[in-house]
Enzyme design. Structure first.
Site, PDB file in Angstrom:
ATOM      1  N   ASP A 159       0.824  -0.679   0.017  1.00  0.00           N
ATOM      2  CA  ASP A 159      -0.415   0.196  -0.209  1.00  0.00           C
ATOM      3  C   ASP A 159       0.602   1.338  -0.146  1.00  0.00           C
ATOM      4  O   ASP A 159       1.932   1.262   0.631  1.00  0.00           O
ATOM      5  CB  ASP A 159      -0.980  -0.011   1.384  1.00  0.00           C
ATOM      6  CG  ASP A 159      -2.444   0.664   1.866  1.00  0.00           C
ATOM      7  OD1 ASP A 159      -2.429   1.637  -0.433  1.00  0.00           O
ATOM      8  OD2 ASP A 159      -2.875   1.159   2.234  1.00  0.00           O
ATOM      9  N   ASN A 167     -11.325  -1.871  -4.993  1.00  0.00           N
ATOM     10  CA  ASN A 167     -10.420  -1.561  -5.975  1.00  0.00           C
ATOM     11  C   ASN A 167     -11.065  -1.471  -7.482  1.00  0.00           C
ATOM     12  O   ASN A 167     -10.764  -0.574  -8.005  1.00  0.00           O
ATOM     13  CB  ASN A 167      -9.651  -1.871  -6.012  1.00  0.00           C
ATOM     14  CG  ASN A 167      -8.132  -1.551  -5.153  1.00  0.00           C
ATOM     15  OD1 ASN A 167      -7.360  -2.957  -5.007  1.00  0.00           O
ATOM     16  ND2 ASN A 167      -8.445  -0.743  -4.258  1.00  0.00           N
TER      17      ASN A 167
HETATM   18  C1  IPE Z   1      -5.923  -2.604  -0.063  1.00  0.00           C
HETATM   19  O1  IPE Z   1      -5.147  -0.915  -0.059  1.00  0.00           O
HETATM   20  C2  IPE Z   1      -5.949  -3.070  -1.349  1.00  0.00           C
HETATM   21  C3  IPE Z   1      -4.725  -3.718  -1.803  1.00  0.00           C
HETATM   22  C4  IPE Z   1      -3.019  -3.177  -1.681  1.00  0.00           C
HETATM   23  C5  IPE Z   1      -4.369  -4.114  -3.094  1.00  0.00           C
HETATM   24  P1  IPE Z   1      -6.294  -0.581  -0.035  1.00  0.00           P
HETATM   25  O2  IPE Z   1      -5.325   0.842  -0.446  1.00  0.00           O
HETATM   26  O3  IPE Z   1      -7.270  -0.316  -2.369  1.00  0.00           O
HETATM   27  O4  IPE Z   1      -6.746   0.032   0.912  1.00  0.00           O
HETATM   28  P2  IPE Z   1      -7.478   0.621   1.442  1.00  0.00           P
HETATM   29  O5  IPE Z   1      -8.471   1.494   1.178  1.00  0.00           O
HETATM   30  O6  IPE Z   1      -7.079   1.588   1.837  1.00  0.00           O
HETATM   31  O7  IPE Z   1      -8.398   0.353   3.232  1.00  0.00           O
HETATM   32  C1  IPE Z   2      -1.649   0.172  -3.605  1.00  0.00           C
HETATM   33  O1  IPE Z   2      -1.879   2.092  -3.646  1.00  0.00           O
HETATM   34  C2  IPE Z   2      -1.857  -0.011  -4.663  1.00  0.00           C
HETATM   35  C3  IPE Z   2      -3.615  -1.312  -4.755  1.00  0.00           C
HETATM   36  C4  IPE Z   2      -4.246  -1.250  -3.995  1.00  0.00           C
HETATM   37  C5  IPE Z   2      -3.830  -1.470  -5.954  1.00  0.00           C
HETATM   38  P1  IPE Z   2      -2.530   2.258  -3.423  1.00  0.00           P
HETATM   39  O2  IPE Z   2      -3.065   3.251  -4.430  1.00  0.00           O
HETATM   40  O3  IPE Z   2      -3.668   2.166  -2.473  1.00  0.00           O
HETATM   41  O4  IPE Z   2      -1.771   3.903  -2.520  1.00  0.00           O
HETATM   42  P2  IPE Z   2      -2.569   5.211  -1.691  1.00  0.00           P
HETATM   43  O5  IPE Z   2      -3.248   4.518  -0.363  1.00  0.00           O
HETATM   44  O6  IPE Z   2      -3.448   5.584  -2.678  1.00  0.00           O
HETATM   45  O7  IPE Z   2      -1.939   5.709  -1.372  1.00  0.00           O
HETATM   46 MG    MG Z   3      -4.032   2.513  -0.687  1.00  0.00          MG
END
Ligand code: IPE
Ligand code: IPE
Ligand code: MG
Length: 240
Positions: free
Chosen positions: A15, A63
């Site tokens: 993340d 997502n």
């Molecule tokens: C969790 O990250 C899913 C992945 C790392 C693929 P998100 O960024 O989607 O999680 P939330 O929404 O902040 O909980």
């Molecule tokens: C994790 O990084 C990757 C996926 C969930 C696909 P994020 O895209 O959630 O990055 P932040 O949390 O917005 O920084």
């Molecule tokens: Mg994230």
């Protein structure tokens, strides 16, 4: 301190890509691209240290609710990753597996994934599992539906349903329980990842954003894991 005890199954919630990009004044997509480099390094580390199972949360069922352009970019990045990394993965004896609802994937991404899985299927080193369009609640619901169908067909009795049987109906039927779960980017939540499989996992959270997560950070997590006493409900003296 030296790391002598590695987890058998390491799982990571990768993340912070978006926030990393924002910090650099870039579009979120650049964060995802940079994140792929971290994936490569972590896979190589697991291969070098013979960690048998590495599971990466790459895309959740939730997502799908992101802006369409970002979803599209992530799918394209997956195809690019598979094309670019397949040779190296093969050379490293990595077996590839995917968990999640792939039917929601664009044909191109699904094809690339299934082809790569097939190409690497006889490898015997680290099993790299990508959680794609994955949600633990969906996984559990799918299992419950299949179990009830099996009972209805008379293949199984309700009494016979125990933890081992349940495990057989999960996407992770051929993976052991998670030993260590890492989440980057300072979020202290599970976000619908592997709810059944982390029942007794050690949890490790770090503020570091995924694109900045290095081998040194991974080793910090592994050292923390090594120093923990996993009691599984027992008391310390019983473990001696
Ligand atoms: C969790 O990250 C899913 C992945 C790392 C693929 P998100 O960024 O989607 O999680 P939330 O929404 O902040 O909980
Ligand atoms: C994790 O990084 C990757 C996926 C969930 C696909 P994020 O895209 O959630 O990055 P932040 O949390 O917005 O920084
Ligand atoms: Mg994230």
């Amino acid at each position: 301190m030296e790391i002598t005890k590695y987890p058998r199954h390491l799982a990571i919630i990768m993340d912070g890509n978006g926030r990393w990009a924002k910090k650099q004044g870039l579009m979120r997509g650049f964060g995802h691209e940079k994140g792929v480099q971290t994936v490569r390094e972590v896979v190589e580390y697991c291969v070098a240290h013979e960690i048998p199972y590495l599971t990466l949360y790459a895309f959740s069922t939730e997502n799908w609710n992101r802006p369409a352009l970002e979803v599209k970019a992530l799918m394209e990045l997956l195809v690019k990753f598979l094309k670019k990394e397949a040779d190296a993965l093969h050379k490293n004896n990595v077996r590839l597996k995917a968990i999640g609802n792939l039917d929601r994937f664009p044909a191109k991404a699904k094809d690339a994934l299934l082809k790569t899985i097939d190409r690497l299927k006889d490898n015997t080193g680290t099993t790299l599992t990508l959680a794609l369009s994955y949600g633990a609640r969906e996984e559990l619901l799918t299992a419950v539906k299949q179990l009830s169908a099996a009972v209805k067909e008379g293949e199984l009795t309700t009494d016979a349903i125990d933890e081992t049987v349940m495990q057989r109906y999960l996407y992770t039927f051929d993976l052991p329980d998670v030993d260590l779960l890492i989440r980057t980017s300072g979020e202290y939540r599970i976000s619908n990842f592997l709810l059944w499989q982390i029942a007794y996992a050690e949890l490790y959270f770090t503020e570091v954003l995924w694109p900045e997560f290095t081998k040194a950070h991974l080793e910090e997590a592994l050292l923390s894991y090594q120093n923990r006493e996993r009691r599984f409900g027992k008391i310390s003296e019983q473990l001696k």
